[in-house]
Motif scaffolding. Structure first.
Motif, PDB file in Angstrom:
ATOM      1  N   UNK B 171      20.005  23.589  42.345  1.00 29.34           N
ATOM      2  CA  UNK B 171      21.114  22.929  42.690  1.00 29.34           C
ATOM      3  C   UNK B 171      21.025  21.608  43.276  1.00 29.34           C
ATOM      4  N   UNK B 172      22.214  20.737  43.179  1.00 25.02           N
ATOM      5  CA  UNK B 172      22.106  19.426  43.490  1.00 25.02           C
ATOM      6  C   UNK B 172      23.519  19.081  44.155  1.00 25.02           C
ATOM      7  N   UNK B 173      23.270  18.402  45.519  1.00 25.99           N
ATOM      8  CA  UNK B 173      24.287  17.942  46.440  1.00 25.99           C
ATOM      9  C   UNK B 173      24.134  16.597  46.854  1.00 25.99           C
ATOM     10  N   UNK B 174      25.229  15.615  46.636  1.00 26.45           N
ATOM     11  CA  UNK B 174      25.314  14.378  46.839  1.00 26.45           C
ATOM     12  C   UNK B 174      26.570  13.783  47.672  1.00 26.45           C
ATOM     13  N   UNK B 183      24.136  -0.608  44.070  1.00 33.75           N
ATOM     14  CA  UNK B 183      23.222   0.016  43.380  1.00 33.75           C
ATOM     15  C   UNK B 183      23.348   1.822  43.786  1.00 33.75           C
ATOM     16  N   UNK B 184      23.992   2.033  44.769  1.00 34.02           N
ATOM     17  CA  UNK B 184      24.336   3.636  44.924  1.00 34.02           C
ATOM     18  C   UNK B 184      25.426   4.008  43.809  1.00 34.02           C
ATOM     19  N   UNK B 185      26.214   2.974  43.341  1.00 37.44           N
ATOM     20  CA  UNK B 185      27.188   3.293  42.711  1.00 37.44           C
ATOM     21  C   UNK B 185      26.558   3.870  40.969  1.00 37.44           C
ATOM     22  N   UNK B 186      25.664   2.826  40.739  1.00 34.63           N
ATOM     23  CA  UNK B 186      24.843   2.950  39.593  1.00 34.63           C
ATOM     24  C   UNK B 186      23.929   4.250  39.783  1.00 34.63           C
ATOM     25  N   UNK B 187      23.538   4.537  40.579  1.00 29.23           N
ATOM     26  CA  UNK B 187      22.569   5.690  40.620  1.00 29.23           C
ATOM     27  C   UNK B 187      23.558   7.036  40.666  1.00 29.23           C
ATOM     28  N   UNK B 188      24.884   7.087  41.242  1.00 28.77           N
ATOM     29  CA  UNK B 188      25.623   8.141  41.094  1.00 28.77           C
ATOM     30  C   UNK B 188      26.073   8.160  39.803  1.00 28.77           C
ATOM     31  N   UNK B 189      26.309   7.201  39.035  1.00 27.12           N
ATOM     32  CA  UNK B 189      26.796   7.262  37.646  1.00 27.12           C
ATOM     33  C   UNK B 189      25.663   7.980  36.709  1.00 27.12           C
ATOM     34  N   UNK B 190      24.436   7.511  36.808  1.00 25.91           N
ATOM     35  CA  UNK B 190      23.267   8.123  36.339  1.00 25.91           C
ATOM     36  C   UNK B 190      22.935   9.612  36.689  1.00 25.91           C
ATOM     37  N   UNK B 191      23.104   9.894  37.814  1.00 25.83           N
ATOM     38  CA  UNK B 191      23.153  11.313  38.297  1.00 25.83           C
ATOM     39  C   UNK B 191      23.978  12.238  37.553  1.00 25.83           C
ATOM     40  N   UNK B 192      25.188  11.691  37.417  1.00 34.04           N
ATOM     41  CA  UNK B 192      26.466  12.496  36.705  1.00 34.04           C
ATOM     42  C   UNK B 192      25.872  12.596  35.283  1.00 34.04           C
ATOM     43  N   UNK B 194      22.837  12.413  33.898  1.00 36.12           N
ATOM     44  CA  UNK B 194      21.565  13.274  33.588  1.00 36.12           C
ATOM     45  C   UNK B 194      21.680  14.823  34.039  1.00 36.12           C
ATOM     46  N   UNK B 195      22.561  15.177  35.101  1.00 35.46           N
ATOM     47  CA  UNK B 195      22.339  16.516  35.545  1.00 35.46           C
ATOM     48  C   UNK B 195      22.863  17.578  34.751  1.00 35.46           C
ATOM     49  N   UNK B 196      22.192  18.578  34.538  1.00 40.36           N
ATOM     50  CA  UNK B 196      22.367  19.629  33.624  1.00 40.36           C
ATOM     51  C   UNK B 196      23.371  20.781  34.416  1.00 40.36           C
ATOM     52  N   UNK B 197      22.951  20.503  35.793  1.00 44.98           N
ATOM     53  CA  UNK B 197      23.617  21.388  36.755  1.00 44.98           C
ATOM     54  C   UNK B 197      24.860  21.179  37.257  1.00 44.98           C
ATOM     55  N   UNK B 198      25.802  21.871  37.861  1.00 43.11           N
ATOM     56  CA  UNK B 198      26.920  21.453  38.486  1.00 43.11           C
ATOM     57  C   UNK B 198      26.650  20.521  39.743  1.00 43.11           C
ATOM     58  N   UNK B 199      27.057  19.636  40.122  1.00 46.56           N
ATOM     59  CA  UNK B 199      26.969  19.051  41.421  1.00 46.56           C
ATOM     60  C   UNK B 199      27.806  19.385  42.580  1.00 46.56           C
ATOM     61  N   UNK B 200      27.417  19.234  43.640  1.00 44.23           N
ATOM     62  CA  UNK B 200      28.278  19.241  44.739  1.00 44.23           C
ATOM     63  C   UNK B 200      28.464  17.826  45.336  1.00 44.23           C
ATOM     64  N   UNK B 201      29.558  17.467  45.214  1.00 43.25           N
ATOM     65  CA  UNK B 201      29.845  16.239  45.455  1.00 43.25           C
ATOM     66  C   UNK B 201      30.964  15.584  46.738  1.00 43.25           C
TER      67      UNK B 201
END
Lengths: 357, 357, 357, 357
Positions: B171-174, B183-192, B194-201
């Motif tokens: 599980x992943x929460x962010x 750079x945080x925006x860029x990382x959020x985009x990439x996380x979305x 790449x993630x194969x799991x549902x995210x807690x956002x």
């Protein structure tokens, strides 16, 4: 020295109820106990009269409530009923924005504990959000110790020299542990000039004010100053006795349109309209490092929620003492530390609602 | 202003049970108390109707259970019995791997407390393992404050810019305290992506999404978004009133196939199949800094164990409120801090099994 | 699927008391409850048989104590009476030197919590003194979190690469959170070669051993290895089932003259003389991050006081579970974190003396 | 070996009440219990006689109070009534200045916990203010762990090499965890020469003194030294037995006009006028890392308030043991850590006032 117990009725013979300036102390009765009628007299709250009063207690003599209400006085005792009016139940639909965002400027190299204690106290007094502004070397300390607070970090390693955009905040407190370096003085001056909100001003910020008395005129109206007697002396000069000291306190409040919280066994709170209130809670175990930082935090937390300066000062002083009174029962006068006062704030707010003191 | 107490039966005259758009508030009865039949109406959960409803209570009128069951509705109250089904007793032979490995991405310079609070809440909600990803300057803080969590450390000193290999996590929460730098925006985009799991956002991650609405389409299915009303407004725009807001919430869930947890006095949870649940636990003392970070941690911890997104959101919201309800009894509405909600999670889970609420 | 409750007497039909290798699981009764005579059978402690046994309980049938005593077995249950013999009251004149000086090597960048948890557990298990060896970046963390421990600081910033003079110590533990970098492997090898004391070896130190099986021969006699099933598999290879796994555990202990603590729902402890003990304490709430670190700390603390390796392992496993059993009553299976197990150690040691379990 | 229980009346045959030098231990009765008349004999407090005395208890035999009062002795038991006289209720009007400002010099790289523990103990023993002087690498540690203390930071990263202006302080303690590096020795020498106040000297500061015995002559009068037996041996050389050791202790106190607190199961306190007091509180669970640091903090805290050196030593030793006795009831002898002793100081001070021990 007499072996008999001395009990004074109403007031020890020779002691005046208010002003004892010029009164020769040796000519006044030294009671073991004083049983006073209906109300404590003002002189009962002064350290220099302790040896004359001994332990005192109030005996109600059924004065008529109308008579009491019609007797005008500028002196009041801060009591539970009054504080209950200030500390109201919260609306079901309040959110963290409803309860304001406090800014606390505190701490310097070696005195970061002041920032920790005041921050915790602010959060435990109901502020919705808190940002604590600390010097760079204090960053990890505050973030580790107080996770609920956000940190604003000064560009200076060890002291306060700048502050964040004030427009985000509903209340501002400054002073605990900030030291008195040149750049801190400059920042205090700027803060006073820029703030549109009343400030809570404590400790080193008071000492800086005392060195720069012209700044007093610029204080935002309804600011709250929380000196201990040493700090107060630096602000107004030497005073002959406690009675004259509270006269100066009242004058100061009127002149600068500020609330003054003069800390002591019976903390006195003076307001711009010339009134003075004595606190009825607290104990000698609270004469301990950091106790004042906790008080600053409590007042700031109350102010952040939209409570008026006068009420925040009165309720802050009362709750601080009440929490200390609950804490001392578990920790003793010797072992009580300032952090204990913070820990018992929850119980203190709960006890406000209940029947007991 | 009337001196008589006003009690409304079922619903104050003039107030609609659901949509009050266009209804003129001044023409509706302002009750002190409302005694409503069998179920609260939807409009009871909205802040703008508090002044009309006063304090409300449900009176059971013995509607037939079959009648209730056969009445279709997309609106539900989250209640204890339902949560008991979700939070099951653990198998004797479970091990820490059985309960999953959560990844929490939280904290930035000045907001590391969000990472602490969410981490502690995640661990106290049953996750087997937790890795908290923090910026470099947050390293010592998280390791000192939360020894049970492992730390993954960003190469950036003060913000989130990268994430560890996602394949290790269940599980992943962010979001808590991550700020909104480029750079945080860029990382959020990439996380979305790449993630194969549902995210807690949560929190700043939601604000970043609100600025980049095209990313919403890419959200992993069954992700859980936890906006407060301000964050929700940034996502869907202004809404005229609470009723229209929950309509938008339901639409949003259906459109993006996500769970939306809209935080408030009666937190509402919407699911991709168009259902909406109101929470029945919680109190105004929880309107305090870090409370939302704790909720994110709880939902993440439940999700890590293999509980479905819908159930993790429902149980998370309920347990968060229940823990706050237990905590407020010891700490008062004024003194409750987010850390207290974490501390009472154990008691809250224990109380689920017992007969009382 | 049957609707009737199935109760097995002594053992479900088809299930063997020990080895079920080759036994076809589908042909065995699946009981809801098993009431077994006088002693649990070995197969009761294996995860794969849970579905057949359901909830089991022991019914005393008054076997003659002499009969029991004369029946030789290498399998034992770790029970309270035995642990009471190991954990004796302290002499009035003991001093901190009497209770030994433990060395704990633990933690690496991102995993410093393992060092905190194991250190606290060691100190709360009675070691007189503790030095915790940590990488340089862990220095402030361990000193802030565990003031009772002294810190030995590695020259390496983030991992374990060297150790202090071993002659000062009465017990040595290594492994929690140390990672498996090359220089750490080299240091582990050197530690094994240099130590004249049995070592407590956990976690990453076990994984390093598994990669370097020739080092096993060099382990100090009576060392204690504390693998979870995954780590054990790396040491001995895949095993077909739990029964074969404990056979391998016994073999391993005999071959390398070490104590193996195979962690699980019923942790098994094997000794060099071929005996194997199942633990009777613990609960599924303990399947949580850091729980194993706490166990390592407890065993190390007992060993430091001069308790033998076998007894330290047995008592450590028992006390760890007992403390967890007390902690879960306050924290629930979901909310229990490893730090709670440490906190309840005092109550666990106190409860050893009392009549109740 | 006898199977009968041996009970000695007054004293086991063959054991002397004071000096057993030259007495052949094998010729003395080994009792299981000793019931002694009216007072314990001096030899009862020595470790080497434990095997002869077994468990001992005092039987009052109604000696006449006047007879007791007229029997001159230099040996006393520290008892509750005496400590109650020292620990008096505070005046209502005391403030933090009334209770003094303590300076604690403690901690070095790897031993910062000593500074934390002694600081907390000092604050919980009633000092009004505390400044803790630490090496630079200890700065964040002490400020995070003890917010009520101010930090004075050495220019040296890892050891004590200088001290702040002594004129601000009402009591000075030095030694816990300071190590024995050259520059620290130089600083200790300078501290001894400059201090106009008696010093509390512990741990490494004692070892430095032992290496530089000429400095003993320069110790401020009424300084308090708190060696454990190993440190005491370094100061005065090997002693044949406990009786001779306390003779040396008395001589040392008289010669250097200092108070010596010789720590052990029955801590003995010797004063410059040749008297020696045995402590009656404490338990073997207190034989744990950091316990001595806590004692140093307590004595320092009492001294800061203006209590005399003799009384601060006596009350410090008694309160330390009493707090440990309360702590062990919750934590067991095995699990007690030094921090627990600090936590129970409040209860210990409270219990002084009450009827029970």
């Amino acid at each position: 020295m007499t072996k008999n117990m001395v009990i004074s009725i109403d007031i020890p013979s020779g002691l005046m109820g208010e002003d004892n300036t010029g009164n020769i102390s040796d000519n006044i009765i030294q009671a073991d106990f004083t049983l006073t009628f209906q109300f404590p007299k003002i002189s009962f709250f002064f350290a220099e009269n302790e040896k004359n009063l001994g332990i005192w207690e109030v005996l109600p003599i059924r004065l008529h409530p109308d008579g009491i209400a019609q007797t005008l006085t500028d002196f009041r005792l801060i009591e539970k009923e009054e504080i209950q009016q200030i500390i109201q139940k919260r609306s079901r639909f309040g959110h963290k924005g409803t309860y304001g965002h406090a800014l606390l400027i505190a701490g310097s190299f070696g005195k970061m504990g002041a920032a920790i204690l005041a921050s915790k106290a602010c959060l435990r007094s109901g502020a919705g959000l808190l940002t604590t502004h600390v010097p760079h070397f204090g960053y990890q300390i505050i973030q580790t110790a107080v996770p609920e607070a956000m940190a604003s970090v000064d560009q200076h390693d060890s002291i306060f020299t700048e502050f964040p955009d004030l427009s985000h905040f509903s209340a501002i407190g400054v002073g605990p542990g900030i030291d008195q370096k040149t750049n801190t003085k400059r920042a205090i001056n700027e803060l006073i000039e820029r703030s549109k909100l009343p400030l809570v001003i404590d400790a080193d910020a008071l000492n800086i004010l005392a060195e720069n008395k012209t700044w007093l005129e610029k204080l935002p109206e309804k600011s709250i100053l929380t000196p201990h007697p040493g700090e107060f002396k630096r602000l107004v000069g030497e005073t002959e006795n406690s009675y004259i000291r509270i006269q100066k306190q009242i004058e100061f409040s009127k002149k600068y349109k500020v609330i003054v919280v003069l800390k002591g066994a019976f903390t006195s709170v003076s307001t711009p309209d010339g009134k003075l209130y004595f606190n009825s809670t607290g104990n000698p175990g609270m004469a301990t490092a950091g106790s004042g930082d906790v008080l600053t935090g409590i007042i700031l937390g109350l102010l952040a929620q939209g409570i008026s300066s006068e009420n925040a000062a009165l309720a802050g002083v009362y709750m601080h003492g009440l929490s200390g009174d609950l804490a001392v029962l578990q920790n003793s006068e010797f072992s009580l530390v300032a952090g204990d006062i913070v820990k018992f704030l929850g119980k203190a707010f709960l006890s406000l609602k209940s029947g007991s003191k």
